[in-house]
Design a protein around this motif. Structure first.
Motif, mmCIF file in Angstrom:
data_model
loop_
_atom_site.group_PDB
_atom_site.id
_atom_site.type_symbol
_atom_site.label_atom_id
_atom_site.label_comp_id
_atom_site.label_asym_id
_atom_site.label_seq_id
_atom_site.Cartn_x
_atom_site.Cartn_y
_atom_site.Cartn_z
ATOM 1 N N PRO A 128 0.796 -1.235 0.000
ATOM 2 C CA PRO A 128 0.000 0.000 0.000
ATOM 3 C C PRO A 128 0.827 1.282 0.000
ATOM 4 O O PRO A 128 0.406 2.280 -0.603
ATOM 5 N N LYS A 129 1.986 1.300 0.640
ATOM 6 C CA LYS A 129 2.817 2.509 0.650
ATOM 7 C C LYS A 129 3.245 2.867 -0.771
ATOM 8 O O LYS A 129 3.174 4.025 -1.183
ATOM 9 N N ALA A 130 3.689 1.874 -1.530
ATOM 10 C CA ALA A 130 4.091 2.120 -2.922
ATOM 11 C C ALA A 130 2.901 2.640 -3.735
ATOM 12 O O ALA A 130 3.050 3.573 -4.533
ATOM 13 N N ALA A 131 1.729 2.050 -3.515
ATOM 14 C CA ALA A 131 0.527 2.504 -4.223
ATOM 15 C C ALA A 131 0.227 3.965 -3.878
ATOM 16 O O ALA A 131 -0.033 4.775 -4.760
ATOM 17 N N TYR A 132 0.299 4.297 -2.595
ATOM 18 C CA TYR A 132 0.043 5.672 -2.161
ATOM 19 C C TYR A 132 1.055 6.646 -2.781
ATOM 20 O O TYR A 132 0.675 7.690 -3.322
ATOM 21 N N ASP A 133 2.330 6.295 -2.719
ATOM 22 C CA ASP A 133 3.370 7.165 -3.277
ATOM 23 C C ASP A 133 3.146 7.401 -4.775
ATOM 24 O O ASP A 133 3.346 8.508 -5.279
ATOM 25 N N PHE A 134 2.722 6.364 -5.482
ATOM 26 C CA PHE A 134 2.440 6.462 -6.919
ATOM 27 C C PHE A 134 1.225 7.365 -7.162
ATOM 28 O O PHE A 134 1.266 8.276 -7.986
#
Length: 161
Positions: free
Chosen positions: A85-91
């Motif tokens: 989820p962190k990668a998704a949020y950053d994207f």
């Protein structure tokens, strides 16, 4: 154009490559994952799972966000995959589109609890998913397209850490 985003800690495998391909008819996959982007062995393994005729890009989260803004990709149906989820949020912070985010598979770890079959989340994961939802991104939980989509909020409300 991004037609769907997915969180799956295995990134690209048969289930993602083939069941979602027939459901979405995507033309390109962008894997937005800092670790995979810097791991040549993992990139080779991911490329072997890619369906024939589908373009595949494995980039850092930042580079993936730049790539999906490219006019060539804007003209294609793109499926974006993250490991967490962190990668998704950053994207999502770096793009203007608001496609549905699918949560498909997150493996069990010590600090995680069961959200849905094959989906384990930590408090940090929930925090990032909530931030994504606050950006008016729809979040669905299901492993394969023919499975009934589960509502993230109702699943989250049943959690206890």
């Amino acid at each position: 154009m991004i037609i769907k985003m997915r969180i799956d800690d295995r990134l690209l495998h048969g289930q993602v490559a083939y069941s979602w391909k027939s459901a979405l008819s995507y033309e390109a996959i962008v894997i937005a994952d800092d670790n995979a982007a810097n791991d040549e062995v993992r990139k080779m393994a991911l490329k072997m799972s890619n369906p024939d005729g589908v373009r595949l890009a494995i980039r850092s989260v930042e580079d993936a966000a730049k790539l999906v803004k490219n006019p060539k990709l804007q003209a294609m149906k793109v499926f974006v995959i993250f490991s967490n989820p962190k990668a998704a949020y950053d994207f999502i912070e770096k793009i203007d589109e608001k496609p549905v985010l699918n949560i498909g598979g997150m493996q069990k770890q010590d600090d995680k609890v069961l959200l849905s079959p094959a989906v384990y989340v930590s408090k940090e994961d929930i925090s990032y998913l909530d931030k994504i939802q606050e950006k008016n991104i729809e979040i669905e939980v299901r492993q394969v397209p023919n499975e009934k989509s589960k509502n993230y909020t109702s699943l989250k409300n049943k959690l206890s850490f």
